[in-house]
Design an enzyme around this catalytic site. Structure first.
Site, PDB file in Angstrom:
ATOM      1  N   SER A 185      -6.144  -0.549  -5.094  1.00  0.00           N
ATOM      2  CA  SER A 185      -6.407  -1.678  -4.194  1.00  0.00           C
ATOM      3  C   SER A 185      -6.965  -1.231  -2.851  1.00  0.00           C
ATOM      4  CB  SER A 185      -5.105  -2.443  -3.945  1.00  0.00           C
ATOM      5  OG  SER A 185      -4.531  -2.839  -5.155  1.00  0.00           O
ATOM      6  N   SER A 243       1.908   2.177  -4.142  1.00  0.00           N
ATOM      7  CA  SER A 243       3.361   2.301  -4.324  1.00  0.00           C
ATOM      8  C   SER A 243       3.797   3.736  -4.179  1.00  0.00           C
ATOM      9  CB  SER A 243       3.775   1.830  -5.722  1.00  0.00           C
ATOM     10  OG  SER A 243       3.720   0.445  -5.805  1.00  0.00           O
ATOM     11  N   GLU A 303      -0.239  -1.155 -18.321  1.00  0.00           N
ATOM     12  CA  GLU A 303       0.589  -1.588 -17.214  1.00  0.00           C
ATOM     13  C   GLU A 303       1.210  -2.956 -17.510  1.00  0.00           C
ATOM     14  OE1 GLU A 303      -1.479  -1.918 -13.496  1.00  0.00           O
ATOM     15  OE2 GLU A 303       0.304  -1.367 -12.365  1.00  0.00           O
ATOM     16  N   ASN A 322      -0.029 -13.066 -11.669  1.00  0.00           N
ATOM     17  CA  ASN A 322       0.163 -13.934 -12.836  1.00  0.00           C
ATOM     18  C   ASN A 322      -0.937 -14.985 -12.949  1.00  0.00           C
ATOM     19  OD1 ASN A 322       2.342 -12.346 -13.280  1.00  0.00           O
ATOM     20  ND2 ASN A 322       3.851 -14.000 -13.347  1.00  0.00           N
TER      21      ASN A 322
HETATM   22  C1  LIG Z   1       5.102  -4.094  -4.661  1.00  0.00           C
HETATM   23  C2  LIG Z   1       3.654  -3.882  -4.881  1.00  0.00           C
HETATM   24  C3  LIG Z   1       3.216  -2.657  -5.317  1.00  0.00           C
HETATM   25  C4  LIG Z   1       1.860  -2.404  -5.481  1.00  0.00           C
HETATM   26  N1  LIG Z   1       1.482  -1.161  -5.874  1.00  0.00           N
HETATM   27  C5  LIG Z   1       0.170  -0.869  -5.955  1.00  0.00           C
HETATM   28  C6  LIG Z   1      -0.246   0.451  -6.250  1.00  0.00           C
HETATM   29  O1  LIG Z   1       0.577   1.327  -6.468  1.00  0.00           O
HETATM   30  N2  LIG Z   1      -1.552   0.727  -6.273  1.00  0.00           N
HETATM   31  C7  LIG Z   1      -2.491  -0.229  -6.046  1.00  0.00           C
HETATM   32  O2  LIG Z   1      -3.667   0.069  -6.105  1.00  0.00           O
HETATM   33  N3  LIG Z   1      -2.147  -1.504  -5.764  1.00  0.00           N
HETATM   34  C8  LIG Z   1      -0.827  -1.843  -5.717  1.00  0.00           C
HETATM   35  N4  LIG Z   1      -0.433  -3.128  -5.406  1.00  0.00           N
HETATM   36  C9  LIG Z   1      -1.455  -4.125  -5.110  1.00  0.00           C
HETATM   37  C10 LIG Z   1      -1.637  -5.144  -6.198  1.00  0.00           C
HETATM   38  O3  LIG Z   1      -2.313  -4.613  -7.287  1.00  0.00           O
HETATM   39  C11 LIG Z   1      -2.361  -6.347  -5.558  1.00  0.00           C
HETATM   40  O4  LIG Z   1      -1.449  -6.911  -4.669  1.00  0.00           O
HETATM   41  C12 LIG Z   1      -2.821  -7.366  -6.554  1.00  0.00           C
HETATM   42  O5  LIG Z   1      -3.872  -6.886  -7.333  1.00  0.00           O
HETATM   43  C13 LIG Z   1      -3.253  -8.677  -5.878  1.00  0.00           C
HETATM   44  O6  LIG Z   1      -4.156  -8.439  -4.835  1.00  0.00           O
HETATM   45  P1  LIG Z   1      -3.887  -9.022  -3.387  1.00  0.00           P
HETATM   46  O7  LIG Z   1      -2.494  -8.710  -3.019  1.00  0.00           O
HETATM   47  O8  LIG Z   1      -4.966  -8.521  -2.520  1.00  0.00           O
HETATM   48  O9  LIG Z   1      -3.972 -10.588  -3.540  1.00  0.00           O
HETATM   49  P2  LIG Z   1      -5.301 -11.470  -3.586  1.00  0.00           P
HETATM   50  O10 LIG Z   1      -6.223 -10.936  -4.614  1.00  0.00           O
HETATM   51  O11 LIG Z   1      -5.809 -11.678  -2.207  1.00  0.00           O
HETATM   52  O12 LIG Z   1      -4.708 -12.831  -4.123  1.00  0.00           O
HETATM   53  C14 LIG Z   1      -3.970 -13.746  -3.311  1.00  0.00           C
HETATM   54  C15 LIG Z   1      -3.603 -14.956  -4.160  1.00  0.00           C
HETATM   55  O13 LIG Z   1      -4.800 -15.570  -4.670  1.00  0.00           O
HETATM   56  C16 LIG Z   1      -4.756 -15.628  -6.071  1.00  0.00           C
HETATM   57  N5  LIG Z   1      -6.088 -15.383  -6.635  1.00  0.00           N
HETATM   58  C17 LIG Z   1      -6.980 -14.425  -6.291  1.00  0.00           C
HETATM   59  N6  LIG Z   1      -8.053 -14.481  -7.076  1.00  0.00           N
HETATM   60  C18 LIG Z   1      -7.855 -15.489  -7.953  1.00  0.00           C
HETATM   61  C19 LIG Z   1      -8.600 -16.052  -9.042  1.00  0.00           C
HETATM   62  N7  LIG Z   1      -9.787 -15.558  -9.424  1.00  0.00           N
HETATM   63  N8  LIG Z   1      -8.047 -17.075  -9.713  1.00  0.00           N
HETATM   64  C20 LIG Z   1      -6.832 -17.566  -9.365  1.00  0.00           C
HETATM   65  N9  LIG Z   1      -6.095 -17.095  -8.367  1.00  0.00           N
HETATM   66  C21 LIG Z   1      -6.599 -16.063  -7.677  1.00  0.00           C
HETATM   67  C22 LIG Z   1      -3.800 -14.538  -6.484  1.00  0.00           C
HETATM   68  O14 LIG Z   1      -3.235 -14.782  -7.755  1.00  0.00           O
HETATM   69  C23 LIG Z   1      -2.783 -14.591  -5.388  1.00  0.00           C
HETATM   70  O15 LIG Z   1      -1.850 -15.610  -5.655  1.00  0.00           O
HETATM   71  C24 LIG Z   1       0.920  -3.421  -5.229  1.00  0.00           C
HETATM   72  C25 LIG Z   1       1.361  -4.675  -4.819  1.00  0.00           C
HETATM   73  C26 LIG Z   1       2.712  -4.916  -4.648  1.00  0.00           C
HETATM   74  C27 LIG Z   1       3.150  -6.268  -4.193  1.00  0.00           C
END
Ligand SMILES: Cc1cc2nc3c(=O)[nH]c(=O)nc-3n(C[C@H](O)[C@H](O)[C@H](O)COP(=O)(O)OP(=O)(O)OC[C@H]3O[C@@H](n4cnc5c(N)ncnc54)[C@H](O)[C@@H]3O)c2cc1C
Lengths: 376, 305
Positions: free
Chosen positions: A128, A160, A243, A357
């Site tokens: 990310s 993480s 995953e 999800n």
């Molecule tokens: C505890 C934790 C550990 C993590 N560990 C890692 C890690 O080790 N390495 C790593 O690389 N990443 C990690 N992540 C990051 C994780 O993969 C991202 O948080 C995730 O992919 C979502 O991206 P975002 O948080 O930027 O949310 P966003 O992409 O900004 O999304 C925000 C909201 O919008 C919704 N949304 C976005 N796009 C769409 C769509 N096309 N259709 C419908 N809804 C949508 C999402 O579902 C969400 O509800 C971690 C996250 C957490 C919380």
């Protein structure tokens, strides 16, 4: 159709159970999201690895025992039933290792996997970025060609356990002209290298469970590129299903948590509170459903593919509901620090990481139900 | 361990599925609801010939069973087609009579000649059935005309005498299997509708609000199914009652949930009784509480923990 375990499976179960009875620390270790807890969990990984129990399904040459997926599920059931410590090395084991086994060179396998299995090197996933969450293909961190390797620049986030881990793996844009899924390269890099700044980030309860990484001209030798340069997206995606499938959250975790929930309910519950009783029953029913679904999955010959999205939604929702029920059973003590609370905080992230999800529902709708692709 | 249907089991279910699809059940359901049992009885006989009832009856009484896994697979197909008639009741009666009662009826059940209803507490389709039994296996008399169900294809009759506190677990499992089929059929027809129906210039299935409803329904249905088969494999063990109750809870919620989503995604047309999905939607709600409500079965599961 049957649910009978074979003699070899039962033998393996007995061996694992006996080992755990002897080795699991009597007192729970401190939270693995703290510096001290991380160090203690790393020690625990070494203990597991010493007896080839950190990665039981891997081939022996890589530090495992080469057992079947069914026996891996058995191992997981016993592991969680024994309330053994959380796995600090799971990013490497579940995410990097399957990719290397599929795309890595023999040299990479020999160099990376045994120390990972032994708990000597802990890996963090650096996928990310601030501008690339759900839309991972929007990533902008770069890998630029240099003598004998690549120079990394840019920012990664939400990694993480990167606060205390040793090495990272992630996708970088290696063709500056490229867009989206093209021109990406998958590489491994040390977190203590020159040019890497790791800034721990507190999660909801303040513990530094993840970190952002600032990369400023970090050198990576060619030997640490996974698969073909420029084809990083395909390399990464070919194992991303791991995953969301069974490997990240095995059924044993939920069946064991439910057993403890039932105990808590028997100790604490007001017998006239049928609403709470029903939630306990539901947690039991749903963890049983997940366990049986797991047996069904491994009984089939075909690749699980997009069906892993069904699993991801199911276990993450179950995890939250189960832990909310526990906190409600604890009543006024529910907000106080406890193992239940720690696991509750952890569960809240389940619907977000490993592909939210919402994204999983899109995958199910389009790939499993065949609905038309919508706007992206 | 192999927790998937064998080749033969899949072929058996596939045969029933084709037979039911070819029969065009919507017309048969409507006839049955209006009191015309002819086409429904014909379908019953055809299913009997394919072996549906035989797998519920022990060999010494003219059957090949009881084979709970085959029966779950078969009842999923009966539910998928919304076939009318006391299928669950007859299969539960066969199990009951083989265990404790009078075996005289069993050869007739195996052949499809005997249609049996059970008082749990109302007797389904007592006007079509050859016999009405209590859950003690003893004959009962239906009193008066049918009481009206939400699902007009379920013609229910009040029955004199004592009623059990707990419906027999075998019937609970059969009912749950039927419900899964109902839910799965609703999901499938709704997916097709979402691909075809256009609004704002595009198929409604392109909209995430619609997609997410359907994906959520699929998750629930797909995780309810293993509970059914797990319970079928527990037949004859002390856990059978608990496992059947657990399956009934999960399937009831999943199937009824799918029905509500089917209604919502179809819009107003889904709310009309002349459009076929209504036959399934009404059945999903009726079966939600038949053979014990989810609350009753949750309490049963909790009591066993
Ligand atoms: C505890 C934790 C550990 C993590 N560990 C890692 C890690 O080790 N390495 C790593 O690389 N990443 C990690 N992540 C990051 C994780 O993969 C991202 O948080 C995730 O992919 C979502 O991206 P975002 O948080 O930027 O949310 P966003 O992409 O900004 O999304 C925000 C909201 O919008 C919704 N949304 C976005 N796009 C769409 C769509 N096309 N259709 C419908 N809804 C949508 C999402 O579902 C969400 O509800 C971690 C996250 C957490 C919380």
């Amino acid at each position: 159709m049957d649910l009978e375990f074979g003699a070899a499976d039962e033998e393996f179960r007995a061996e694992v159970r006996a080992w755990l009875a002897e080795h699991v620390p009597a007192e729970p270790l401190p939270s693995l999201e703290t510096e001290e807890g991380f160090a203690r969990h790393r020690e625990w990984e070494r203990t597991l690895g010493a007896d080839r129990l950190s990665v039981v399904s891997w081939p022996r040459e890589h530090g495992g025992r080469g057992v079947s997926v069914l026996q891996w599920l058995v191992f997981e059931e016993e592991y969680y039933a024994a309330n053994a410590p959380g796995r600090v090395s799971q990013n490497g084991i579940n995410l990097l290792a399957p990719t290397l086994m599929k795309h890595g060179t023999p040299e990479q396998l020999a160099r990376v996997l045994p120390p990972m299995a032994a708990g000597e090197v802990i890996w963090a996933q650096a996928w990310s970025e601030p501008g690339a969450g759900s839309d991972l293909a929007a990533l902008r961190a770069t890998a630029t060609r240099t003598d004998g390797g690549w120079l990394l620049n840019g920012q990664k986030t939400w990694s993480s356990r990167a606060a205390f881990a040793d090495r990272g793996f992630g996708l970088f844009r290696s063709d500056p002209e490229s867009e989206r899924h093209r021109g990406l390269t998958y590489l491994m890099f040390p977190l203590d290298a020159e040019g890497v700044t790791v800034r721990p980030i507190g999660r909801l309860d303040g513990k530094p469970a993840f970190a952002e990484l600032f990369l400023d001209g970090v050198f990576v030798p060619d030997a640490d590129v996974i698969g073909e340069p420029g084809k990083g997206w395909n390399v990464a995606m070919s194992t991303a299903g791991n995953e969301r499938g069974l490997t990240l959250r095995s059924p044993g975790r939920f069946t064991a948590a439910t057993e403890r929930l039932v105990e808590l309910w028997k100790e604490r519950a007001d017998p006239s509170d049928t609403a709470l009783r029903d939630r306990v029953a539901d947690a039991w029913i749903r963890s049983r459903a997940y366990r049986l679904k797991g047996f069904e999955t491994i009984s089939r010959d075909d690749d699980i593919g997009a069906e892993s999205s069904l699993n991801k939604i199911f276990w993450s929702d179950l995890d939250v509901a189960l832990h909310e029920t526990a906190l409600d059973l604890l009543g006024a003590d529910g907000e106080l620090e406890s193992e239940w609370l720690e696991n509750y905080v952890f569960s809240l992230a389940g619907p977000i990481y490993a592909g939210t999800n919402e994204i999983q529902r899109n995958v199910i709708a389009e790939r499993l139900l065949g609905l038309p692709r919508g706007a992206r | 361990m192999k927790f998937v249907l064998s080749e033969e089991q899949r072929m058996f279910a596939g045969t029933l599925r084709r037979l039911l699809a070819d029969a065009g059940t919507a017309t048969i359901v409507r006839a049955w609801a209006s009191g015309d049992h002819g086409p429904g009885r014909e379908l019953w006989s055809a299913l009997a010939e394919a072996g549906l009832f035989a797998v519920a009856v022990p060999e010494e009484h003219g059957g090949a069973g009881p084979l709970p896994v085959e029966l779950v697979a078969a009842m999923e197909e009966v539910g998928r087609a919304a076939a009318p008639g006391p299928y669950v009741e007859t299969l539960a009666a066969a199990e009951l009579l083989a265990r404790s009662g009078d075996p005289d009826l069993l050869p007739g059940i195996a052949e499809g000649a005997a249609m049996v209803s059970l008082a749990v507490p109302h007797a389904l389709d007592a006007d079509a059935a050859d016999t009405v039994l209590g859950t003690d296996g003893k004959p009962r008399a239906a009193a008066g005309g049918p009481v009206t169900s939400l699902d007009p294809a379920r013609r229910l009759f009040r029955v004199d005498g004592e009623h059990p506190a707990e419906p027999p677990a075998f019937g609970v499992l059969m009912c749950a299997a039927q419900q899964l089929g109902v839910g799965r059929a609703l999901l499938d027809v709704t997916v097709e509708y979402a691909k075809a129906r256009q609004q704002f210039g595009r198929p409604i299935g392109e909209y995430q609000a619609v997609k997410h409803h359907l994906a959520g329904a699929m998750v629930e249905l797909e995780f309810a199914r293993p509970l059914l088969y797990g319970a079928a494999l527990a037949y004859g063990t002390p856990e059978f009652g608990r496992d059947a109750a657990a399956a009934k809870v999960a399937v009831s919620e999943a199937s009824y949930g799918a029905a509500k989503i089917a209604l919502q995604v179809h819009g107003a047309i889904g709310y009309t009784d002349e459009y076929d999905p209504s036959l399934w939607i009404r059945k999903a709600r009726a079966l939600h509480s038949a053979w014990g409500t989810p609350a009753e079965h949750r309490a049963r599961v909790a009591a066993s923990l």
